[in-house]
Motif scaffolding. Structure first.
Motif, PDB file in Angstrom:
ATOM      1  N   PRO A  82      43.220  52.758  49.619  1.00  7.56           N
ATOM      2  CA  PRO A  82      42.581  51.853  48.654  1.00  7.56           C
ATOM      3  C   PRO A  82      41.057  51.921  48.691  1.00  7.56           C
ATOM      4  CG  PRO A  82      44.377  50.728  49.788  1.00  7.56           C
ATOM      5  CD  PRO A  82      44.176  52.035  50.497  1.00  7.56           C
ATOM      6  N   ALA A  83      40.483  52.124  49.883  1.00  9.49           N
ATOM      7  CA  ALA A  83      39.024  52.214  49.971  1.00  9.49           C
ATOM      8  C   ALA A  83      38.514  53.467  49.269  1.00  9.49           C
ATOM      9  CB  ALA A  83      38.578  52.195  51.430  1.00  9.49           C
ATOM     10  N   MET A  84      39.235  54.574  49.372  1.00  7.38           N
ATOM     11  CA  MET A  84      38.858  55.780  48.648  1.00  7.38           C
ATOM     12  C   MET A  84      38.902  55.548  47.143  1.00  7.38           C
ATOM     13  SD  MET A  84      37.931  58.513  50.315  1.00  7.38           S
ATOM     14  CE  MET A  84      38.032  59.289  51.921  1.00  7.38           C
ATOM     15  N   ILE A  85      39.923  54.854  46.684  1.00  2.07           N
ATOM     16  CA  ILE A  85      40.033  54.567  45.257  1.00  2.07           C
ATOM     17  C   ILE A  85      38.882  53.669  44.811  1.00  2.07           C
ATOM     18  CG2 ILE A  85      41.433  53.395  43.517  1.00  2.07           C
ATOM     19  CD1 ILE A  85      42.421  56.197  44.266  1.00  2.07           C
ATOM     20  N   ASP A  86      38.499  52.710  45.641  1.00  7.25           N
ATOM     21  CA  ASP A  86      37.341  51.869  45.309  1.00  7.25           C
ATOM     22  C   ASP A  86      36.083  52.719  45.149  1.00  7.25           C
ATOM     23  OD1 ASP A  86      38.879  49.587  45.375  1.00  7.25           O
ATOM     24  OD2 ASP A  86      38.267  48.996  47.410  1.00  7.25           O
ATOM     25  N   VAL A  87      35.866  53.669  46.056  1.00  9.00           N
ATOM     26  CA  VAL A  87      34.700  54.541  45.972  1.00  9.00           C
ATOM     27  C   VAL A  87      34.776  55.418  44.719  1.00  9.00           C
ATOM     28  CG1 VAL A  87      33.492  56.473  47.059  1.00  9.00           C
ATOM     29  CG2 VAL A  87      34.269  54.555  48.452  1.00  9.00           C
ATOM     30  N   ALA A  88      35.964  55.963  44.437  1.00 10.18           N
ATOM     31  CA  ALA A  88      36.132  56.804  43.250  1.00 10.18           C
ATOM     32  C   ALA A  88      35.822  56.020  41.976  1.00 10.18           C
ATOM     33  CB  ALA A  88      37.556  57.360  43.201  1.00 10.18           C
ATOM     34  N   ARG A  89      36.306  54.797  41.897  1.00  8.39           N
ATOM     35  CA  ARG A  89      36.023  53.972  40.718  1.00  8.39           C
ATOM     36  C   ARG A  89      34.553  53.611  40.624  1.00  8.39           C
ATOM     37  NH1 ARG A  89      41.331  50.097  41.676  1.00  8.39           N
ATOM     38  NH2 ARG A  89      42.849  51.425  40.558  1.00  8.39           N
ATOM     39  N   ARG A  90      33.918  53.402  41.786  1.00  6.91           N
ATOM     40  CA  ARG A  90      32.483  53.094  41.800  1.00  6.91           C
ATOM     41  C   ARG A  90      31.661  54.283  41.318  1.00  6.91           C
ATOM     42  NH1 ARG A  90      29.688  53.411  47.488  1.00  6.91           N
ATOM     43  NH2 ARG A  90      29.860  55.612  46.863  1.00  6.91           N
ATOM     44  N   ASP A  91      31.994  55.479  41.814  1.00  2.50           N
ATOM     45  CA  ASP A  91      31.200  56.659  41.503  1.00  2.50           C
ATOM     46  C   ASP A  91      31.525  57.273  40.145  1.00  2.50           C
ATOM     47  OD1 ASP A  91      30.002  56.337  43.942  1.00  2.50           O
ATOM     48  OD2 ASP A  91      31.025  58.019  44.932  1.00  2.50           O
ATOM     49  N   HIS A  92      32.739  57.015  39.640  1.00  2.00           N
ATOM     50  CA  HIS A  92      33.174  57.625  38.375  1.00  2.00           C
ATOM     51  C   HIS A  92      33.846  56.550  37.511  1.00  2.00           C
ATOM     52  CE1 HIS A  92      32.361  61.322  40.544  1.00  2.00           C
ATOM     53  NE2 HIS A  92      33.191  60.929  41.480  1.00  2.00           N
ATOM     54  N   PRO A  93      33.065  55.586  37.038  1.00  2.00           N
ATOM     55  CA  PRO A  93      33.641  54.413  36.381  1.00  2.00           C
ATOM     56  C   PRO A  93      34.376  54.702  35.078  1.00  2.00           C
ATOM     57  CG  PRO A  93      31.254  54.447  36.146  1.00  2.00           C
ATOM     58  CD  PRO A  93      31.600  55.522  37.131  1.00  2.00           C
ATOM     59  N   GLY A  94      34.161  55.849  34.486  1.00  2.00           N
ATOM     60  CA  GLY A  94      34.842  56.147  33.234  1.00  2.00           C
ATOM     61  C   GLY A  94      36.196  56.799  33.392  1.00  2.00           C
ATOM     62  N   LEU A  95      36.612  57.045  34.637  1.00  2.00           N
ATOM     63  CA  LEU A  95      37.864  57.752  34.883  1.00  2.00           C
ATOM     64  C   LEU A  95      38.908  56.825  35.502  1.00  2.00           C
ATOM     65  CD1 LEU A  95      36.439  61.107  36.306  1.00  2.00           C
ATOM     66  CD2 LEU A  95      36.923  60.488  33.940  1.00  2.00           C
ATOM     67  N   ALA A  96      40.165  57.261  35.441  1.00  2.00           N
ATOM     68  CA  ALA A  96      41.284  56.447  35.937  1.00  2.00           C
ATOM     69  C   ALA A  96      41.677  56.883  37.346  1.00  2.00           C
ATOM     70  CB  ALA A  96      42.483  56.581  35.002  1.00  2.00           C
ATOM     71  N   PHE A  97      41.770  55.905  38.234  1.00  2.00           N
ATOM     72  CA  PHE A  97      42.196  56.147  39.615  1.00  2.00           C
ATOM     73  C   PHE A  97      43.177  55.064  40.030  1.00  2.00           C
ATOM     74  CE2 PHE A  97      37.930  57.962  39.297  1.00  2.00           C
ATOM     75  CZ  PHE A  97      38.124  59.229  39.810  1.00  2.00           C
TER      76      PHE A  97
END
Length: 211
Positions: A82-97
């Motif tokens: 879940p923490a990786m997904i939080d970082v992915a959403r933070r860094d790439h807000p226009g994409l789906a994770f």
């Protein structure tokens, strides 16, 4: 070790190192010509089958997912942490994770045009790999491309310290490409290509292209 134990250990380990791991990989693709080449080939194979949604399984901080989207691929990311997904959403807000496990992939049958798993299969024990590949086969559309990236070798080791010096408890399994290719064939895949990168390094890297 039970399935729950190693999955929980892997999830917790990557939750701990998520931010440091993202920083470590931030420029990996920009500085890796063979990584970019592998992704370009994968994007071409997705377009060749008509395009559609593509799953980046074990996406980590989302840098590969983002690069695929830059190549015109409709990619989304799945990761156990879940923490990786939080970082992915933070860094790439226009994409789906989304949070998920490749051992129990919650995607519909024949729902993706392509699937990529870079350096995430390395944490799956041998006896769980057939289950993972069965899920990959199930969710891919007929003819859809699969690309795997992994460490080459014949050993498994317990990693106890990771990125940024944080503690981890995660097994890293190094495998020979022919062994992984055999598992893929058993799961119903056809191998299209095999790349070996950094063969003179202590731990070479391999890519397998299949469909």
């Amino acid at each position: 070790m039970s399935t729950g134990d190693w999955l929980a250990d892997t999830r917790n380990s990557y939750d701990t190192v998520a931010i440091s791991y993202a920083d470590h990989l931030r420029d990996a693709i920009a500085g890796g010509p063979y990584l970019r080449a592998a992704l370009a080939v994968f994007a071409d194979r997705v377009r060749a089958v008509g395009g559609g949604p593509v799953a980046d399984v074990g996406c980590g901080p989302g840098h590969v997912t983002a690069h695929l989207n830059d190549l015109g691929v409709d990619a989304f990311g799945i990761d156990l942490s879940p923490a990786m997904i939080d970082v992915a959403r933070r860094d790439h807000p226009g994409l789906a994770f989304e949070v998920g496990s490749m051992t129990e992939l919650h995607l519909g049958d024949a729902s993706v045009a392509g699937l990529l798993a870079w350096w995430s299969l390395i944490h799956i024990p041998d006896d769980e790999v057939p289950t993972v590949f069965a899920h990959f086969r199930r969710v891919l559309r007929p003819g859809g491309p699969l690309q795997l990236g992994f460490h080459v070798g014949d050993t498994s080791r317990l990693k106890t310290q990771g990125y940024g010096g944080h503690p981890m408890t995660v097994y890293v399994h190094r495998r020979q490409p022919d062994k992984v290719a055999s598992w893929l064939r058993d799961a119903g895949f056809e191998i299209e290509a095999q790349w070996l990168c950094d063969p003179d390094e202590q731990v070479p890297q391999a890519f397998l292209f299949a469909r």
